[in-house]
Design a protein around this motif. Structure first.
Motif, PDB file in Angstrom:
ATOM      1  N   GLU A 125      40.658  -5.622 -24.544  1.00  0.00           N
ATOM      2  CA  GLU A 125      39.484  -5.779 -23.683  1.00  0.00           C
ATOM      3  C   GLU A 125      39.384  -7.196 -23.128  1.00  0.00           C
ATOM      4  O   GLU A 125      38.986  -7.403 -21.976  1.00  0.00           O
ATOM      5  CB  GLU A 125      38.207  -5.432 -24.457  1.00  0.00           C
ATOM      6  N   ILE A 126      39.764  -8.158 -23.954  1.00  0.00           N
ATOM      7  CA  ILE A 126      39.712  -9.550 -23.477  1.00  0.00           C
ATOM      8  C   ILE A 126      40.669  -9.735 -22.299  1.00  0.00           C
ATOM      9  O   ILE A 126      40.296 -10.270 -21.248  1.00  0.00           O
ATOM     10  CB  ILE A 126      40.074 -10.538 -24.609  1.00  0.00           C
ATOM     11  N   VAL A 127      41.913  -9.260 -22.479  1.00  0.00           N
ATOM     12  CA  VAL A 127      42.908  -9.433 -21.408  1.00  0.00           C
ATOM     13  C   VAL A 127      42.420  -8.746 -20.133  1.00  0.00           C
ATOM     14  O   VAL A 127      42.529  -9.281 -19.036  1.00  0.00           O
ATOM     15  CB  VAL A 127      44.282  -8.871 -21.851  1.00  0.00           C
ATOM     16  N   LYS A 128      41.816  -7.563 -20.314  1.00  0.00           N
ATOM     17  CA  LYS A 128      41.329  -6.828 -19.155  1.00  0.00           C
ATOM     18  C   LYS A 128      40.215  -7.612 -18.457  1.00  0.00           C
ATOM     19  O   LYS A 128      40.168  -7.717 -17.230  1.00  0.00           O
ATOM     20  CB  LYS A 128      40.817  -5.466 -19.625  1.00  0.00           C
ATOM     21  N   LYS A 129      39.354  -8.165 -19.283  1.00  0.00           N
ATOM     22  CA  LYS A 129      38.226  -8.932 -18.750  1.00  0.00           C
ATOM     23  C   LYS A 129      38.739 -10.144 -17.964  1.00  0.00           C
ATOM     24  O   LYS A 129      38.271 -10.439 -16.859  1.00  0.00           O
ATOM     25  CB  LYS A 129      37.363  -9.400 -19.932  1.00  0.00           C
ATOM     26  N   VAL A 130      39.676 -10.845 -18.568  1.00  0.00           N
ATOM     27  CA  VAL A 130      40.244 -12.039 -17.921  1.00  0.00           C
ATOM     28  C   VAL A 130      40.837 -11.655 -16.571  1.00  0.00           C
ATOM     29  O   VAL A 130      40.663 -12.349 -15.572  1.00  0.00           O
ATOM     30  CB  VAL A 130      41.304 -12.694 -18.835  1.00  0.00           C
ATOM     31  N   SER A 131      41.492 -10.502 -16.556  1.00  0.00           N
ATOM     32  CA  SER A 131      42.100 -10.044 -15.318  1.00  0.00           C
ATOM     33  C   SER A 131      41.026  -9.679 -14.288  1.00  0.00           C
ATOM     34  O   SER A 131      41.106 -10.050 -13.121  1.00  0.00           O
ATOM     35  CB  SER A 131      42.999  -8.851 -15.649  1.00  0.00           C
ATOM     36  N   GLY A 134      39.266 -12.533 -12.509  1.00  0.00           N
ATOM     37  CA  GLY A 134      40.097 -13.338 -11.607  1.00  0.00           C
ATOM     38  C   GLY A 134      40.435 -14.724 -12.126  1.00  0.00           C
ATOM     39  O   GLY A 134      40.503 -15.682 -11.352  1.00  0.00           O
ATOM     40  N   ILE A 135      40.659 -14.821 -13.438  1.00  0.00           N
ATOM     41  CA  ILE A 135      40.955 -16.142 -13.996  1.00  0.00           C
ATOM     42  C   ILE A 135      42.418 -16.511 -13.696  1.00  0.00           C
ATOM     43  O   ILE A 135      43.319 -15.698 -13.905  1.00  0.00           O
ATOM     44  CB  ILE A 135      40.761 -16.160 -15.529  1.00  0.00           C
ATOM     45  N   VAL A 136      42.623 -17.716 -13.211  1.00  0.00           N
ATOM     46  CA  VAL A 136      43.974 -18.235 -13.007  1.00  0.00           C
ATOM     47  C   VAL A 136      44.071 -19.589 -13.706  1.00  0.00           C
ATOM     48  O   VAL A 136      43.047 -20.170 -14.076  1.00  0.00           O
ATOM     49  CB  VAL A 136      44.310 -18.408 -11.501  1.00  0.00           C
ATOM     50  N   GLY A 137      45.279 -20.043 -13.905  1.00  0.00           N
ATOM     51  CA  GLY A 137      45.479 -21.345 -14.546  1.00  0.00           C
ATOM     52  C   GLY A 137      44.846 -22.443 -13.700  1.00  0.00           C
ATOM     53  O   GLY A 137      45.178 -22.584 -12.527  1.00  0.00           O
ATOM     54  N   LEU A 138      43.947 -23.204 -14.304  1.00  0.00           N
ATOM     55  CA  LEU A 138      43.194 -24.172 -13.510  1.00  0.00           C
ATOM     56  C   LEU A 138      43.844 -25.550 -13.492  1.00  0.00           C
ATOM     57  O   LEU A 138      43.284 -26.501 -12.982  1.00  0.00           O
ATOM     58  CB  LEU A 138      41.756 -24.274 -14.034  1.00  0.00           C
ATOM     59  N   GLY A 139      45.007 -25.653 -14.086  1.00  0.00           N
ATOM     60  CA  GLY A 139      45.686 -26.948 -14.088  1.00  0.00           C
ATOM     61  C   GLY A 139      46.262 -27.288 -12.727  1.00  0.00           C
ATOM     62  O   GLY A 139      46.616 -28.426 -12.469  1.00  0.00           O
ATOM     63  N   HIS A 146      45.826 -13.625 -17.038  1.00  0.00           N
ATOM     64  CA  HIS A 146      46.012 -12.415 -17.835  1.00  0.00           C
ATOM     65  C   HIS A 146      47.491 -12.077 -18.001  1.00  0.00           C
ATOM     66  O   HIS A 146      47.876 -11.444 -18.978  1.00  0.00           O
ATOM     67  CB  HIS A 146      45.249 -11.241 -17.196  1.00  0.00           C
ATOM     68  N   VAL A 147      48.329 -12.544 -17.068  1.00  0.00           N
ATOM     69  CA  VAL A 147      49.760 -12.288 -17.203  1.00  0.00           C
ATOM     70  C   VAL A 147      50.303 -13.038 -18.409  1.00  0.00           C
ATOM     71  O   VAL A 147      51.077 -12.516 -19.207  1.00  0.00           O
ATOM     72  CB  VAL A 147      50.502 -12.711 -15.919  1.00  0.00           C
ATOM     73  N   LYS A 148      49.865 -14.295 -18.537  1.00  0.00           N
ATOM     74  CA  LYS A 148      50.326 -15.091 -19.667  1.00  0.00           C
ATOM     75  C   LYS A 148      49.816 -14.520 -20.987  1.00  0.00           C
ATOM     76  O   LYS A 148      50.453 -14.661 -22.024  1.00  0.00           O
ATOM     77  CB  LYS A 148      49.786 -16.518 -19.531  1.00  0.00           C
ATOM     78  N   LEU A 149      48.620 -13.889 -20.946  1.00  0.00           N
ATOM     79  CA  LEU A 149      48.037 -13.390 -22.189  1.00  0.00           C
ATOM     80  C   LEU A 149      48.624 -12.043 -22.597  1.00  0.00           C
ATOM     81  O   LEU A 149      48.528 -11.652 -23.748  1.00  0.00           O
ATOM     82  CB  LEU A 149      46.512 -13.258 -22.045  1.00  0.00           C
ATOM     83  N   SER A 150      49.194 -11.311 -21.617  1.00  0.00           N
ATOM     84  CA  SER A 150      49.802 -10.030 -21.958  1.00  0.00           C
ATOM     85  C   SER A 150      51.186 -10.294 -22.513  1.00  0.00           C
ATOM     86  O   SER A 150      52.125 -10.532 -21.756  1.00  0.00           O
ATOM     87  CB  SER A 150      49.922  -9.127 -20.730  1.00  0.00           C
ATOM     88  N   ILE A 151      51.285 -10.254 -23.818  1.00  0.00           N
ATOM     89  CA  ILE A 151      52.568 -10.594 -24.423  1.00  0.00           C
ATOM     90  C   ILE A 151      53.434  -9.348 -24.470  1.00  0.00           C
ATOM     91  O   ILE A 151      53.040  -8.325 -25.010  1.00  0.00           O
ATOM     92  CB  ILE A 151      52.343 -11.193 -25.814  1.00  0.00           C
ATOM     93  N   PRO A 152      54.623  -9.418 -23.846  1.00  0.00           N
ATOM     94  CA  PRO A 152      55.460  -8.224 -23.780  1.00  0.00           C
ATOM     95  C   PRO A 152      55.944  -7.801 -25.166  1.00  0.00           C
ATOM     96  O   PRO A 152      55.987  -8.619 -26.091  1.00  0.00           O
ATOM     97  CB  PRO A 152      56.626  -8.649 -22.893  1.00  0.00           C
ATOM     98  N   ASP A 153      56.286  -6.531 -25.282  1.00  0.00           N
ATOM     99  CA  ASP A 153      56.778  -6.014 -26.557  1.00  0.00           C
ATOM    100  C   ASP A 153      58.026  -6.777 -26.972  1.00  0.00           C
ATOM    101  O   ASP A 153      58.857  -7.117 -26.141  1.00  0.00           O
ATOM    102  CB  ASP A 153      57.123  -4.517 -26.417  1.00  0.00           C
ATOM    103  N   GLY A 154      58.137  -6.980 -28.247  1.00  0.00           N
ATOM    104  CA  GLY A 154      59.331  -7.642 -28.750  1.00  0.00           C
ATOM    105  C   GLY A 154      59.208  -9.145 -28.785  1.00  0.00           C
ATOM    106  O   GLY A 154      60.043  -9.833 -29.344  1.00  0.00           O
ATOM    107  N   LYS A 155      58.163  -9.679 -28.148  1.00  0.00           N
ATOM    108  CA  LYS A 155      57.960 -11.134 -28.212  1.00  0.00           C
ATOM    109  C   LYS A 155      56.722 -11.385 -29.063  1.00  0.00           C
ATOM    110  O   LYS A 155      55.793 -10.570 -29.098  1.00  0.00           O
ATOM    111  CB  LYS A 155      57.737 -11.699 -26.808  1.00  0.00           C
TER     112      LYS A 155
END
Lengths: 444, 336, 331
Positions: A125-131, A134-139, A146-155
């Protein structure tokens, strides 16, 4: 001995004029121009049309894919038009222009100042919310979070590294945010930890912000698994790879991602935005922007609605000085020079820098004296002098072989070059051309 | 003493003989059969190695010519029809003549026509500038004026005009190799048929913005008004992306579109002047098979000619126009 | 133009370093050694230095103006450095015409033929020196006897350098220990109270300049340290193997041009490798070659040749020795 990354780096004069200036909220502008592309990735689809009434926080452009981010209205009012308007890139891009009327927020947004500590949402739910928000890296890189937070399987992520380095000279937005919104940032980091499933978070802060280090260290005692690490001042410590090397001594492989060494890196401003999104249901439509420079009358940190014209900010900081030669969006080392000052502030604008005429002039290009200073300062272990030469000769095979694509464009080489050669200009060209060649090759 | 001379002769002679034998066998062993026609074809080519044919060099092109059964897909733009004819005769094939082409610049945003709004202060390279931002004027499609095309041109057929800030193609020297087309990051060059007596009509603008911003950024922009499209009786003009395009194969050079264009974005090249000397038209055409290319004059003149039409306020423009006209008159009379 | 905003690529700030600053830093660092030279060799040294600096600047100006027809580059200070280094490598009693020929070769052949600053593969001052050494061996190896603050301008006596003394002596069958007594003490050699070229005599003054260069980050430690270290270790091994035939490491470090070469000539940016690893290889190479030439070669002194030979290897080193790339996957 303070930690830092071992290879290369420079230490430009810090010039943090807006240090310690309280974050001021700017009065609402009359109109905002919200570009529909404010992130890296697929372009968005506009979901409003001319004449629509919008509220603050209403979705106005929808993400056009997984690597993309929603865009929300930063004001309430009427959509004046959807047109091609100059943005900070110096090109005309599709933007939504809204006439401001009142300040009516979406009802779903929790506008109270109360700190909401309990994290009720689940990981997904958090990842969905972040997505959704519209949160993007603010640096500055504006990579959808949300792409960075979605950790792919196996990692598996082991560490969350929070980038609070703010290694760019002049900028103070993150610093000030840490001082004023420390608690919120801590909760935001806890949210991020839950989302990535790690139980250790490290906040890296450079030693030139002792007050922030002290403040966050004190706060971190109340939160599980958050540690503050003081780092030696060294540019470009804010680079993902350099930061991981500095705090954990792990080296992200060439062409790899931080996740390859078990890390997820997020900017401290992003942590705050995540807090607001997840705990307060507030989309990303405003951010802290430093307006600063040697000639600026009142260097300030502003809380700015996305889409506000840069002119408005400069005016609020005492107006554009007479002898201005260059206006930069972002930091002096990696920011983008603006060709005009009426471009809108976007999610990725961390600062507006104003340089005097004499500061902005580039020196004459002299022949390379082979002093090897660029090789010494390159944090990625590249040879900038060589990359520039082979790019000039259009020997792009060699450019690729010499690993131009590893370049993080920190600008240390150009900064340090005694012959004032435009090393990074050419390396960028080389990177772009090599990128083109690789894309062609992959198509075949 | 005699011994020394003798031994020297024997040793050196021996080494020479042995080397000769080794060389002979090595040469036999590593002999590579190569079609002798490749050399002949290469002989016929201009040896410019410019890459205009799509092959890295003239020899590669020659190999391709020898291998193929049909020469119609291969063309050496530098040598043109004569060279291709020679190649065909070497190979015993026939080849259809192709229309000679020339590179044209599709931008007329000279410093007079296009207001500058910023200054580029990095490495003087068009691609770098184009990757950085839209350009130093409000037109994000126009020429950046940093001369990458001039550097790319291997035939000295281009130079930067300091006055206009635009590159100029010297028609006689241009071989239509396409190096500038490749080099320009804004895609402002196009190879067009040289046309009858080198006369050409084309839209000198690549601006795809809507009319108002395009016109605001540049006085001579194509604003996509479609007037020329409606005027053209030969379906040579197509409208796309707020911009007109003239197909050089369909165009009959009637110049109807030129006179209706409100901004002067349509250029006519190497036509005799209209009102000044209508009678000269034929005379010049017959006596001048290859038009003396003075593109600098032409371009500037066209620009100046266009401005008074669009903005009659400007006082200087007509004066300059007169001067240019006089120049041109002198020249055409000389030619006769 | 001032009305337009400037657009450029990042970085928008510059460290303020410049070629001029680097070059004048080197010149500043050479001043102690120069003053020591003036002190021991008197007006002759002043004359040689002044002539070679003026000639170097003059030749560069003339070549730039009339042959290359480019912008004048003499203000960047590199010609002054070449002139000074050239003078440092000369005996102070050299006739003016030989100096002029040497400087012309140094600037003309050593530097400008390759396209000027930054393009030359060999250290120009050494090119000039070696040219003179092979063309005028007698004049180039006749060293004035040092006389403190001798401003009389009369032809002073001549004396051999310690290196030449040892070389000649060993050839004539004298024993090393008896020869060592003839040469000045190590302390004298460190101060500079010893015969030789006018800038190379005082190790302390040169090291002072070297410390300044390191502090200013104009050079890195890699070349001087590895070069001197290699000389010490290599000559130490030889000395340990046969103390009667080979002089010890201290002697090799403090005589001749070892110090001058290590601090000012091998570290010349243009002709040294670009990576730290490469610099270490470069330094070791010079060290080994120097000792080899000094001990086994025909010439008593080998630093100049060693540096020039290694200069020739620099392009090769640059091609094959790469810095450690960040994130390189180990194979």
């Amino acid at each position: 001995m303070l930690k830092t990354f071992p290879v290369g780096g420079v230490h430009p004069p810090e010039n943090k004029f807006s240090k310690g200036k309280k974050i001021e909220t700017l009065p609402l502008p009359k109109t905002v121009t919200i570009p529909t592309g404010q992130h890296i990735g697929a372009p968005t689809k506009v979901v409003v049309k001319r004449g629509d009434e919008v509220k603050v926080g209403q979705l106005i452009a929808q993400a056009g894919g997984f690597v993309s981010a929603n865009i929300h209205s930063s004001v309430s009012g009427k959509v004046k038009k959807i047109d091609e308007v100059f943005d900070s890139s110096g090109y005309r891009r599709t933007s939504i222009i809204i006439d401001v009327a009142g300040d009516e927020w979406m009802e779903t947004i929790d506008r109270s100042d109360e700190l909401k500590k309990d994290i009720t949402l689940s990981k997904e739910e958090i990842v969905k919310k972040v997505s959704e928000m519209g949160i993007v890296g603010l640096g500055g890189a504006t990579f959808p979070s949300h792409v960075k937070l979605s950790i792919p399987d196996g990692k598996k992520a082991e560490h969350l590294v929070i980038n609070a380095v703010e290694c760019e000279p002049y900028l103070t937005a993150d610093h000030q945010l840490m001082m004023e919104k420390g608690e919120e940032i801590m909760v935001g980091i806890s949210v991020l930890m839950k989302a990535t499933g790690v139980n250790k978070a490290i906040i890296g802060i450079e030693n030139n912000k002792p007050d922030a280090i002290e403040h966050l260290t004190k706060l971190s005692n109340n939160y599980n698994g958050i540690e503050v690490v003081a780092l030696k001042v060294q540019y470009p410590q804010g680079g993902e790879k350099q930061l991981i090397k500095a705090v954990l001594n792990r080296e992200v492989p060439s062409g790899g991602l931080p996740l390859d060494v078990g890390c997820v890196v997020q900017n401290v401003g992003t942590a705050f935005a995540v807090y607001e999104a997840v705990q307060k249901n507030k989309p990303l439509f405003e951010r802290v922007v430093s307006v600063t420079g040697k000639s600026v009358k009142q260097p300030s940190n502003f809380m700015v609605r996305v889409g506000t014209s840069t002119d408005v900010l400069i005016e609020a900081a005492g107006g554009l000085p007479e002898d201005t030669g260059k206006v930069v969006s972002g930091g002096p080392m990696m920011g983008k020079a603006l060709s005009r000052t009426d471009v809108p502030i976007t999610k990725g604008s961390s600062g507006v820098l104003i340089f005097k005429e004499e500061e902005s002039k580039r020196e004459k290009i002299n022949p390379c004296i082979r002093c090897a200073k660029c090789v010494t300062v390159c944090p990625m272990g590249l040879e900038p002098y060589l990359l520039m030469t082979v790019t000039e000769k259009q020997n792009y095979e060699k450019v690729e072989e010499e690993r131009a694509l590893d370049c993080i464009e920190c600008g240390s080489c150009s900064y340090t070059c005694p012959a004032t050669r435009p090393l990074l200009d050419y390396i960028r060209l080389g990177k772009a051309e090599v990128g083109k060649i690789i894309r062609q090759r992959n198509q075949k | 003493m005699n011994d020394v001379i003798l031994y020297t002769i024997i040793t050196l002679g021996g080494i020479g003989a042995i080397s000769a034998v080794i060389l002979y066998f090595v040469a036999q062993k590593f002999k590579v059969f190569e079609d002798p026609r490749i050399d002949e074809v290469e002989e016929a080519l201009p040896s410019a190695n410019c890459g205009g044919c799509g092959y890295p060099g003239c020899r590669n092109f020659a190999e391709a010519c020898v291998k193929t059964d049909d020469l119609s897909t291969l063309f050496c733009p530098v040598g043109g029809n004569d060279t291709m004819g020679a190649v065909a005769s070497v190979l015993g094939m026939t080849v259809d003549a192709k229309e000679p082409q020339v590179a044209v610049l599709l931008c007329n945003g000279s410093s007079a026509n296009r207001k500058r709004t910023s200054e580029f202060d990095s490495a003087a390279n068009c691609t770098i500038a184009a990757n950085t931002y839209g350009g130093d004027t409000d037109c994000t499609h126009g020429c950046l004026g940093l001369g990458e095309c001039v550097d790319a041109c291997g035939f000295d057929a281009m130079y930067m005009d300091k006055e206009t800030g635009l590159p100029v193609v010297i028609e006689d020297a241009c071989t239509a190799c396409g190096a500038c087309v490749e080099a320009c990051p804004k895609d402002l060059f196009q190879l067009r048929n040289k046309g009858k007596k080198s006369k050409r009509i084309y839209v000198s603008c690549m601006n795809t913005d809507k009319g108002a911003p395009a016109k605001k950024a540049c006085d001579v922009a194509c604003i996509g008004c479609s007037k020329c499209f409606k005027e053209c009786k030969y379906d040579a003009i197509t409208m796309a992306n707020n911009k007109a395009y003239i197909d050089y194969n369909a165009c009959v050079l009637c110049r109807a579109c030129v006179s209706v264009c409100p901004t002067g974005a349509i250029h006519e090249i190497n036509f005799p002047l209209r009102k000044a000397k209508p009678a000269k038209k034929e005379g010049e055409a017959t006596t001048k098979p290859v038009t003396k290319a003075e593109p600098k004059v032409n371009l500037v003149e066209k620009a100046k000619e266009a401005t008074p039409k669009a903005e009659p306020k400007k006082e200087e423009a007509p004066k300059a126009d007169e001067k240019k006209e006089n120049n041109n008159e002198d020249k055409s009379s000389n030619n006769e | 133009m001032g009305n337009f905003l400037k657009v450029s690529l990042s970085p928008h700030v510059h460290g303020g370093n410049s070629v001029k600053k680097e070059m004048y830093g080197v010149i500043l660092a050479m001043i102690p050694a120069m003053l020591v030279g003036f002190y021991f060799f008197g007006l002759d040294a002043v004359r040689v230095t002044a002539i070679s600096v003026l000639a170097a600047v003059g030749f560069e100006y003339l070549i730039q103006k009339f042959l290359i027809k480019g912008e004048p580059t003499i203000t960047d200070g590199s010609a002054i450095i070449t002139g000074m280094l050239f003078a440092f490598n000369m005996p102070s009693n050299l006739p003016i015409w030989i100096i002029l020929i040497g400087v012309l070769v140094a600037i003309g052949v050593g530097k400008m033929t390759f396209g000027g600053l930054g393009q030359n593969p060999f250290n120009p001052a050494l090119v000039g020196r070696v040219f003179l050494l092979v063309s005028f061996p007698v004049q180039m190896t006749t060293w004035p006897k040092i006389s403190v603050l001798n401003f009389s301008m009369v032809d002073a006596e001549t004396a051999a350098t310690p290196l030449a003394l040892i070389k000649e002596g060993l050839k004539n069958g004298e024993s090393l220990s008896s020869l060592m007594e003839k040469i000045p003490s190590t302390l004298d050699m460190m101060i500079g109270h010893v015969g030789g070229s006018l800038g190379e005599v005082s190790a302390i003054a040169i090291l002072l300049g070297g410390a300044f260069l390191l502090f200013k980050k104009i050079i890195s430690w890699h070349i001087p340290v590895t070069m001197l270290g290699t000389i010490a270790v290599f000559s130490g091994i030889l000395h340990f193997a046969n103390p009667e035939a080979y002089a010890g490491p201290l002697f090799h470090l403090f005589t001749g041009g070892a110090m001058l070469g290590a601090v000012f000539m091998a570290t010349d940016m243009v002709t040294s490798p670009m990576t730290h690893k490469g610099m270490i290889i470069f330094g070791i190479g010079i060290g080994v070659l120097t000792v080899l030439i000094r001990v086994f070669g025909a010439y008593p002194e080998g630093v100049s040749f060693a540096i020039l030979i290694m200069n020739a290897f620099v392009p090769l080193i640059n091609t094959y020795v790469k810095p450690k790339r960040f994130g390189e996957v180990k194979k």
